[in-house]
Design a protein around this motif. Sequence first.
Motif, mmCIF file in Angstrom:
data_model
loop_
_atom_site.group_PDB
_atom_site.id
_atom_site.type_symbol
_atom_site.label_atom_id
_atom_site.label_comp_id
_atom_site.label_asym_id
_atom_site.label_seq_id
_atom_site.Cartn_x
_atom_site.Cartn_y
_atom_site.Cartn_z
ATOM 1 N N ARG A 311 0.734 -1.040 -0.272
ATOM 2 C CA ARG A 311 -0.083 -0.496 0.127
ATOM 3 C C ARG A 311 0.516 1.206 -0.225
ATOM 4 N NH1 ARG A 311 -5.576 -0.844 1.796
ATOM 5 N NH2 ARG A 311 -6.160 1.341 2.028
ATOM 6 N N GLU A 312 2.120 1.493 0.754
ATOM 7 C CA GLU A 312 2.781 2.348 0.767
ATOM 8 C C GLU A 312 3.547 2.868 -0.298
ATOM 9 O OE1 GLU A 312 5.956 1.708 3.758
ATOM 10 O OE2 GLU A 312 6.888 3.318 2.506
ATOM 11 N N LEU A 315 0.981 3.686 -2.315
ATOM 12 C CA LEU A 315 0.588 5.658 -2.148
ATOM 13 C C LEU A 315 1.648 6.141 -3.141
ATOM 14 C CD1 LEU A 315 -0.744 7.738 -0.550
ATOM 15 C CD2 LEU A 315 1.762 7.635 1.234
ATOM 16 N N ARG A 316 3.469 5.789 -3.020
ATOM 17 C CA ARG A 316 4.023 6.838 -3.223
ATOM 18 C C ARG A 316 4.090 6.812 -4.423
ATOM 19 N NH1 ARG A 316 8.461 7.308 0.140
ATOM 20 N NH2 ARG A 316 8.566 5.930 2.217
ATOM 21 N N LYS A 317 3.966 6.120 -5.137
ATOM 22 C CA LYS A 317 3.634 5.507 -7.059
ATOM 23 C C LYS A 317 2.332 6.862 -6.923
ATOM 24 C CE LYS A 317 5.369 2.238 -9.237
ATOM 25 N NZ LYS A 317 4.938 1.207 -9.539
ATOM 26 N N ALA A 318 0.930 7.661 -6.446
ATOM 27 C CA ALA A 318 0.075 8.198 -6.208
ATOM 28 C C ALA A 318 0.427 9.381 -6.309
ATOM 29 C CB ALA A 318 -0.679 7.818 -5.476
ATOM 30 N N ILE A 319 1.747 9.437 -4.985
ATOM 31 C CA ILE A 319 2.296 11.102 -5.296
ATOM 32 C C ILE A 319 3.292 11.376 -5.818
ATOM 33 C CG2 ILE A 319 0.910 10.828 -2.782
ATOM 34 C CD1 ILE A 319 3.628 10.737 -1.991
ATOM 35 N N PRO A 398 -0.189 0.953 -9.127
ATOM 36 C CA PRO A 398 -0.262 1.738 -8.351
ATOM 37 C C PRO A 398 -2.189 1.697 -7.498
ATOM 38 C CG PRO A 398 -0.223 3.390 -9.950
ATOM 39 C CD PRO A 398 1.152 1.640 -10.281
ATOM 40 N N LEU A 402 -3.338 -0.341 -4.147
ATOM 41 C CA LEU A 402 -3.588 0.572 -2.920
ATOM 42 C C LEU A 402 -4.721 0.088 -2.488
ATOM 43 C CD1 LEU A 402 -3.900 4.695 -5.070
ATOM 44 C CD2 LEU A 402 -2.886 3.382 -2.718
#
Lengths: 405, 240
Positions: A311-312, A315-319, A398, A402
């Motif tokens: 999940r992390e 998230l890192r990919k999403a941001i 991603p 997520l």
Amino acid sequence: MMLTDLLIETYSAVTMNKARSGLTMLGIVIGIASVIAMISIGQGAQQSISNSIQSIGSNLVIIVPGAQKPGQFSSGRGSAQSLKMGDADAIQKEISGVQAVSPESSKRYQVTAKGKNTNTTVVGAGAAYTTVHNLEIEEGNFFTDTQVKSQAKVAILGPTTRNDLFGAGASVVGQTVRINKINFKIIGVAKSKGGSGFANPDDQIYVPVSVQIHFLSGSEYLSSISVQAQSQDQLVPVQNGITALLMQRHNIKNPDLSDFTAVNQADIVAAASSVTGIFTLLLAAIASISLLVGGIGIMNMMLTTVTERTREIGLRKAIGATRSDISFQFLAEAILLTFTGGGIGVLLGIGIATVVSSAFGIPTTVAMSSILLAFGVSSGIGIVFGYYPAQRAAKLNPIEALRYE
Amino acid sequence: MIELRNITKTYESDEMKTPVLKGITFTIKDGDFVAIMGPSGSGKSTLMHILGALDSASTGQYLLDGKNISDFTEDQLSDIRREKIGFVFQAFNLLPRATVLRNVMLPLIYAETPVKEREKIAGRALLSTGMPEDRWNHHSNQISGGQMQRVAIARALVNNPSLILADEPTGNLDSKTGNIVLGTFQRLNKEEGRTIILITHELDVAEHADRILHLKDGLIVKDSLHHTKRIIKMNDYDAD
């Protein structure tokens, strides 16, 4: 992603689960430590063997009799009686590049002095023996050429022999020792060369070779001739010259049938080094297996980490983290673990080598090259075993990451 | 400015084609607060992924600030997400053992913002979501759900994106804290002029936006303006 950020992220990820990181690192620590310790012990052994070969003299060519072959049976190398004083004199006269020649004839006798007795090797030697074999005299003198020619019954004791017969540290010059029922006047004591057990160079008595031949053994044959070349470069020409000269003197046409062998010291050192080199390599190879196991441990932990932090990663990919950002982060974690493990391993390895050398008396050498190698190898293991988990993290979708529970 | 032109998305697996979006066209202007509403299975998650540059459409064009990003590569989409989009998730997705401040600064790492400026930028974002300053150094698992979501909103704001995309942001919150979060969105929209897209399946939540796009079976079935429910009462921020 900047390097400092990468380092901070990596550090905080590794310290997040200290116990797990520590245990994983332990695999690398043990691997590197054993490689360092094993190589140190191996190289130490190599060093000590080559030192002890050097201690018998420098730039030596040693001629020993060949095998005795009555019919088909060989009695073993050195058993033939083929070397005589005349050979030694001829080498001295006819071969150029020769520094000194020492004809030697050794035999064990019962030796007595002041009621004590021992059985030891009596070396009949030429006056050049001290130069040829780096023998130093602690007390008194070695015998001279004149004493050899005049067949003077004088003896130089090895320090161990002196201790056995007269007690440790006794002053013995001028006293008498009885070898095979003949009295010899002690004119000197040799300095210790170190060594113990069988063929201990300290447990010997030196007498003029002429005396050995005429009064003790009664045989005109020598057990060896040691020739010192003037320099390292002369070693091979001298060796070849001696071989040719002795074959001519002994009337031998076919080199395969020669009744003596001339070896030079460089070859002996090389042969011994190659043996200990293989030994070192073997030790290192065994130790490397534990390094490999440590590497697999790293990979296992990294795969678990990637799964746990799915999940992390999402998230890192999403941001906005790119594939390479994610990949570098996980690779850096693996490298940090192996590199730190490597560092601790080097220290531990040096510690083990030190303990081994002081507890068991085995000399060890920790070479800078093996330390650098260890660091290189441990970082390499981080890259190799971290690559696959890092790629797995980088390739995560991603959206799915997520959603991962 | 967001422009979708006849966007479709079809998932293919083992020769089975599942069309999820069947031609979506709409425009959202800068400074709009829009809700995308629909029951589960209507394709709103897929639409959100495409809007958020997490996924690409099968056909059609998606223009974000005039750039057609429909056929961008994965790394180019990463750049778009980093520079233009802020995500707020139902499950917050904060790093649990990192402080509030560090969570908010996380996108700045990937934007390579100079280290000195990060804390200031993150602080400004936290203040605009009404996150009390004495909590900034708390670990993100030591604060309440409402506060977590406001940290997540601050994280979405920190790169000054063109679009804030909130996927069921109140789904894990009770109605009171949910309202505070919705109020935060309204205030960011009205006072800072942020463009916000809210994805939800609840009408009650959707009505906090100014415009609602109703999605059903992969198509926009209704595009309505309505009387918006207002919650901007500043005092509420510290209520939880």
